[in-house]
Structures are given as structure tokens and as C-alpha cells.
Design an enzyme around this catalytic site. Sequence first.
Site, PDB file in Angstrom:
ATOM      1  N   LYS A  36       0.660  -0.961  -0.370  1.00 24.10           N
ATOM      2  CA  LYS A  36      -0.446  -0.212  -0.027  1.00 24.10           C
ATOM      3  C   LYS A  36       0.764   1.423  -0.123  1.00 24.10           C
ATOM      4  O   LYS A  36       2.300   1.661   0.863  1.00 24.10           O
ATOM      5  CB  LYS A  36      -0.872   0.036   1.483  1.00 24.10           C
ATOM      6  CG  LYS A  36      -1.767   1.472   1.366  1.00 24.10           C
ATOM      7  CD  LYS A  36      -2.985   0.329   2.779  1.00 24.10           C
ATOM      8  CE  LYS A  36      -3.684   2.011   2.625  1.00 24.10           C
ATOM      9  NZ  LYS A  36      -4.569   1.660   3.820  1.00 24.10           N
TER      10      LYS A  36
ATOM     11  N   SER B  48      -9.448   2.228   3.230  1.00 18.51           N
ATOM     12  CA  SER B  48      -9.323   2.686   2.052  1.00 18.51           C
ATOM     13  C   SER B  48      -7.714   1.804   1.618  1.00 18.51           C
ATOM     14  O   SER B  48      -6.871   2.410   0.266  1.00 18.51           O
ATOM     15  CB  SER B  48      -7.879   4.010   3.179  1.00 18.51           C
ATOM     16  OG  SER B  48      -7.404   3.227   3.664  1.00 18.51           O
TER      17      SER B  48
ATOM     18  N   SER C 155     -10.042  -0.526   7.425  1.00 22.83           N
ATOM     19  CA  SER C 155      -9.568  -0.257   6.328  1.00 22.83           C
ATOM     20  C   SER C 155      -8.367  -1.347   5.185  1.00 22.83           C
ATOM     21  O   SER C 155      -8.080  -1.927   4.227  1.00 22.83           O
ATOM     22  CB  SER C 155      -7.711   1.057   5.672  1.00 22.83           C
ATOM     23  OG  SER C 155      -8.845   1.982   6.344  1.00 22.83           O
TER      24      SER C 155
END
Lengths: 487, 515
Positions: A79, A154, A178
Site C-alpha cells: 500500500k 482505504s 481499511s
Amino acid sequence: MKLYTKTAHELHDLLVRKEVSATDLVKAQAERMQALEPKIQAFVTPTVDKALEQAALVDAKIVAGEAIGPLEGVPMAIKDNMCTDGVRTTCSSKILENFVPPYDATVVTKLKEAGAIMMGKTNLDEFAMGSSTENSGFFTTRNPWDTERVPGGSSGGSAASVAAGQAVFSLGSDTGGSIRQPAAFCGVVGLKPTYGAVSRFGLIAFASSLDQIGPFTRDVRDCALVMNAIAGHDAKDSTSAPVDFPDYTSLLGKSIKGWRVGLPKEYFGDGIDPEVRAVIEKAVKTIESLGAEVAECSLPHTEYALPVYYLLAPAEASSNLARYDGVRYGYRSESADDLISMFKKTRAEGFGDEVKRRIMLGTYALSSGYYDAYYLKALKVRTLIKNDFDQAFEKFDCILSPTTPSVAFKFGDRTDNPLQMYLSDVFTLSVNLAGIPGLSINAGFANGMPVGLQIIGKAFDEARLLQIAHAYEEATGCHSRMPELGV
Amino acid sequence: MGNEMIETMDRDETMEREFDFEIVMGIEVHAELHTKSKIFCGCTTEFGGEQNTHVCPVCLGLPGVLPVLNRQVVNYAMKAGLALNCEIAEFSKFDRKNYFYPDLPKAYQISQYDLPIAKDGHIEIEAGGKKKRIGITRVHMEEDAGKLVHGGAANLAGAEYSLADYNRTGVPLIEIVSEPDIRSIEEAIAYLGQLKAILEYTEVSDCKMEQGSLRCDANVSLRPWGQKEFGVRAELKNMNSFKALQRALEYEIERQAEILREGGAVVQETRMWDEAKGMTISLRSKEEAHDYRYFPDPDLVPLVISREWVDKVRQTLPELPQARRVRLVQSYGLPEYDAGIIVGSKAMADYFDAACAAYAIAVPAGTEADSKGQERAKQISNYLMGELTRFLNASEKGFQDSPISPDNLVGLLRLLEEGTISTKIAKTVFEEMFATGKAAKTVVEEKGLVQISDEGAIAAVIRDILAANPAVVADYKAGKEKAMGFLVGQAMKATKGKANPGLVNKLLKEELAKM
């Protein structure tokens, strides 16, 4: 052989048996990535060239007859809010669009040491604020099961990349759900570990007291393997726990007979889509059939989790994001003519709406005169929420719930209504507030979309959460289904 | 207080009462801790260095990095707290103080807000001949910010450009906040002096004010005599020397008094001392005051300090100035005044103790030196406060780097005591010792300065002088005492000051009696 369908432990076997090389894996993965990127858009920055260099090193080791670790040569994705030495790390924000850190996050260092190979940095909601990856400052990632739908957020890029077979596993970060929410939406395994189990050093902070890094994988065994690589005390992170960490694979395959499993009544009220409810109820029956005793439990302060979260997380975010002021790195407005307007314009132009919304909320909650009423009160309620879990775990080994109230929604469905969007994390937030581990696995499908089952445990009980998840996976096999993407 | 000259206002209490208002002050002191590395990372704290060379991602607050507390900072803060008679908190924490400024990389300073490491202490000061206790509200730890370098001007105003140097960023500080117990400028100066001495004694800070490792802010208000409520205060910032503190307070007190005398109201605000202009300047008013939005730093776990840890640090506490002063008075019979001056500087006090040891008059605390020892100690004190201080000041040196070592000073005093040299010769020898760092004996030998104590040799000189000055002898015989002085002077001159003055006197009288 469709290499992209394999798990890390399967690929490891192929590598050890020299049926494939690490270079083969990276090439196959890169092809898959490139073929799917126009459709999925999971990656902000691909790092295929570097990946090939690393793969060559792993292959040299294999040729030399050296033993390789379980993740060695396995393609992964990170990420883009975790710092990577020499590779730009943007948080999917314009304000950090050109930021190239001179250091690796501890998790990245550890995975490098384990020999895993980074294929790229994945898209996210800007600064990890959001539940759909629609808040990315760059572009939107799509759900591999239905590209009209969001991948969740997210960590949408990380979840989608694993679901689509663009990476074997990936890392996400979870502040209020997330990892688990996009794992549920994309039908993969997602673990938010206990706060302090995985170092946060190098994770660009959203809300420091809630943020935790964790893996996305195709199956539970891979999740355990990645945890083995990334968990552990880190002297660079004061909040990292100085405890003994287990071998997370050690309980896989062991029976869950006699387990006491709690179903919190507060999580099974109105607001859950009937299809989701049906899948979860069936999943609970499966768990029961494996020998666990299921009973209702109560987490009485659940209704406060959302407001508490939306006071604490923005408060910390307002402080953590204050450093992006245009002085030292990242975006700087060119239209400013004095210091204050430079600060203001840089931040006005560099941050997106959701980030600004949360900075304003947090600044307000911390301002003098409101601190006691909002921030301090929220801290107190946080303790009550944690106490709820402590009490529940006196009676139960783990708690089950849906990960999300619905399956992945369609693009634009919730963007006009932030509060509606916030509700998609309503089952996951409490776990961050309590600092305990939460695991989401694919429980089955509703109208062709995956449904997530959340398994919550007490602090540092990840190995046992993986044990029950593994039992479920073995019993149903629904984790092995992959989306049809036509390539 | 080192070599800094401290001019104090000469106000006794009655004079103060003649002032229209009672002064109420509290002082905040920032001291840089004497650690090798910064508070939350491993970067050096060394002063100076090329801009932005003493920095790393952590002290620069780059995205993703985390602070890790330097244990030595806690030890030093605790040591300072104990030396200031504070309670050490079993549970304290770090908070973020949020504000935007280009010298603050994270846009917040990590500090301690509501739970400081130490609180409720006090120190004793002496001002205007009176002892007084000043309360210490709290001692807390924090990180320093960086520094802006303005191009084309001394300040931000008028600068063509500004550069940021982050070498100081993350240097550990303690902030020591006093109670509003200070009632005069003299007390303020004495407080800062005593605090500086304590920090030096404990070696938690090098207290180099010129390098900014000791900085001082003051809250100043006036109130009519007898009024209980405090007046409206101004906070004075940026006072980096005793002289600046004194001048700033003089200016500010008069400024406020003038406003009050004219029936006006003092505005609560922060003011900066401008050394060049010799005045305080308004920085920001109460309305513009920052809302720092303090909250507990989630990146740092609370600091839990065991009683064992406190005890361990307590054992490292040295003899503090107050105790040392008492010892010097009791053990060596030194006048209070001498003892006060000597302990005011750790280096001077260390020098004194070393000299006493070299002179074999050092006695354990609680015991007393004999009268001979006391005499010698006073002799050392005289030299320290007189000649040596004068010479050190003139060459801008401190006692710690005195060219005359305590051993060598004692060597000089021994020669004096033995009568090998006269007091007059001693001055010459001292000068040479200071210039060369040589031992007294070496200087005396090299320059042939040994006192003439040979009665025969002196008598011969005297006889010559008496023969050459019959008129003066006649004056003496006629009862003019002054004539004696002239003859002694002649004898000393003839021996280039080396004759033992006692012997000269004695032999002169004998010879004159014979005549």
C-alpha cells in the site's frame, strides 16, 4: 499453469521443486498486472524492473542449492502509505506526489529480508481516509468481482491486486477497517493485527493510536506466513509490543471443537443487507458444525464506536497531517506570496475534500474549550468499548460478525453522503478502538459478490483467529474462487 | 555565574516600598540537556556544524517516522527535578503542542503538558542580604525546534529570503517553571543564578547562555501594595543573558508602572526583548494567543518511572551549591560572602576544593579545619576572588581552564607562608605563572626571586643605606616616624624587593638603636 491463482505456499513448493523460477513468477505476475491494470487500476507505482532484479538474486540462491524462506521469490504489493527506500510513496495524495523516502518502513525491510518481491505500490483513499478508494488523489481502483463496484477502502488497491491475481499477497493498513472492509468486498483474507504487533515505523500516519499494518492474502495459511515475516518488536516504534510472537502457522489444521464463539447482538440488528445476513448465518452454522459452541454476547457500547472513532481519528490526523505545509518536501503552492498564504494554499491545493473534512473535524475536536467535551470524552468512551471486549473475552474465545453491512457498493453510491460512507466501517471500527485483532475472510457470496466474515479475538490472539478461519476455509473452500476477468 | 558580571539593583525592602507597586514575577527557564544525542533519535546534539548536517528522517519529522525516547534525557530531567526539590511523577506522558512554523518540522512540538516529569519543588536564593525560597511549579521535557536564517536582514522583516536549519531540531530541553514568587529584579537575577548553578552542579546542562543552551522567559505584573490579586501580566521572551534579563525587567517594570500610574490598563500579551533597541516589543496579544491543541502524543507510550529508578538517579546527585556553601562556611570558617561567591560557579568551587586538598586542609563534611587550616583556606579564597578572577576575566577564561592549576596556586601560597617570597614578589610570580602555566617554585628559581632572609646580607645593605642617608637618620632620631618608612623602602629597593620585609624592619630598628 495459471501461476496467478496460486498462493504463496503453493508457489514456494513450485520454487523449491524448481518447477518455476522466481523470474518466471515475477514475469507472469507483471504480465497479469499489465493486462489488468486498465481494468482494475490497483497500482500507483509499479516496480517491475526492481522486482526482476530481486528475482534474479533469489534464482541464483535456488540454483546454488541454498534453502529459501517461505516468502522468498513471492511477488507482493505494498500500500502506498508505507515508505519504500528510493520508491516514491504518495499516500495517493497530490501533496506527496513526488515524495521519495530515503528509508524503508520496518515491514518493508522485513519482507525484503524474507525475500518477498515488491511488484508495486498500491492505490488507496488519500492518506487512508475513506472506504471506497474513490478518495484517491489520482484515480479510482475497481473491484475485480464487478468493475462497476468499489474495491472498498482505504486499502482498495492492495485488496484488489490480490483478488485479481496481480500480486500473491499485499500489505494494507487498517485504522477503522481499511484492511478488513476491502478484504470483504474483494473476497480475500485480510487481517488487522493487535495494535503493537506490527511496527508502524515507516507507515505514513493517519491516526497513530489506531493505525495498524496487516496482510491481504488468498488464503489463511498465507496470512499466517506473512504475519510470521512482519510481526515483532521494533525498537524504532515505541508503541510496538515487547512480547514473544508465536509461529502463526502453528495452530493451522487443529480442531476448533469446544470453542466458545460469541455473536454480539448489537452487530446483528437492523442495517445489514438480508443477503449478507443470510451468508453470515450460514457461516455461523458451519462453524458450529465444526464443534464450536455459538452463543449471543453483548458489546453494549457499540453504538458509540462510530462517533468516538470520528472524533479520535480526525483529531490525530489533524496533527499528523500538519507537517505537509510545503516547507520541506512534497507539493508547494506556487501562487503564495507570504508564509501564511504558502501554508494555506499548499494545503488547500494539495489535499482532497475528505482529508480536509477530517482535518477540520479534528482541529475542532482538539481546540481549547472543546477538548474536554469531545476528545477527552471520546477517550473515555474508548475505554468503555475496550472493556466491553475484555468482558466478552472472559466468556468467549472469539467473536463473529459480518465484516460489512453490505457487499461492495457501486461507484458514486455513497460519495455524496460521507456519513452513509462512514457506516460501511461500522462493524470494524470498535476493533481498532480496542486495539485487538480482527480478521476478515470470505464467508461466501451474495448476488455474485463476496461477503466478509469478521473474526475478532483478544489481544495477541492472532494465531487462534487464523486457526478458526483456516477451519472454516477447509470446510467451505470458498476462498479458492477467483473473479472472472477475461484475461 | 561564571565570569559574567552581574549588576544587581541596589534595592532594599524600604526602597522597594517607595516604588508605587509590588512586582510579581515568575520565570521560565529552558535548559538544553547535556546528552550526546537528541531526544527522539540518535543524531548528535553538538553545537554548530554545517547547516542541516545533524539531522535524520526522525528529527526532520519526515512522513512515517516515529520518535523513540532517549533514556538519558529522562535521567537528566529527573536529576534536575530532584536537585530542585521536586516530586518525580510515577506516571507522566508526552503531548503534542500543535502550531505551524517553518522551523518546526512536524508542525507540532513534543512536550509535556498536564503530566510533567517533576513538580512542586523549590530553591533557596539570597537577594539583598536575605534568604528566600522560590517555588518551582514544574520541570518538563521537550524537544527544541530548528532555526531560521534570514537573508538580507537580521529579522524576518525585510528579509529577502529565509533558510531553515534543523540541526537544533530535537535537541532535548527541560523547561523549569517557577511560582510567581519573585518580587524584585535582584531576586530574579539571584533565582536565575542559583538555577544555573544547580544545573551546572548536576551537570545536566552546560548552561552556555551565549549558545542558547540556557534561555529565560519571565512573566511580569505589578499590583498596588497590599492587593492580593495579581495584576495583568506580560510574558517577556528572548532574554539570553543576565544583563538582558536585568535590562528587560527594568524596562518592562517601568513600562507597566507608567501605564498604571496614568490610570491605564496593562494588556495581557507576549513581548519580546529587543537587545539592540533596549526595549520590549509586543509579539502577540491574548486574543491572538495560540491555541496549541495539546493532546497526548499517540506515538509515545506513557512514561512510567519506578521508585527504584528515582533512587538510582538520586544517588548520582552531587553536593549542590546550597550545601556546598554551608560546608565551606562550617569547615573552613570562610565568611558567608566568600562562600557565596565561590559556590556561585561550580568551576570556582571545584577549584577551591582542589586547592584545599592540595594544601592538605581538606576536611570531611561536618568537621572543621584547625585555625591554621582556616587561615590557609581564607588565603585561597582571597586569591580566587581577587587576582585569579581578575586575570581569568581579563583573558575570558573560566576556572575550569585556568592556566594556574590548584596545585600550582598552592605552591605559590606555600612559598609565601614559608617566607621564601614576599607578598610583593608573589604578585610578580603569579603573573608569570598565569602567563606560562609554570609552577611557582620554577618561576621563583628561574627569575631569582627568592626572598633574602639572610640577616647578615640584609644588615650589610642597611648599614650602607644608613651611611648614605644621615639626614633621614637624624629625622628619625628627632622622632619622625615617617623616616622609618623611607629607610625600609630604600632597603627593599636595594634588594629589588627580595628582602624579607619583617627582617628589614627588625634589623633597621636594631641598627638605629645602636646609632
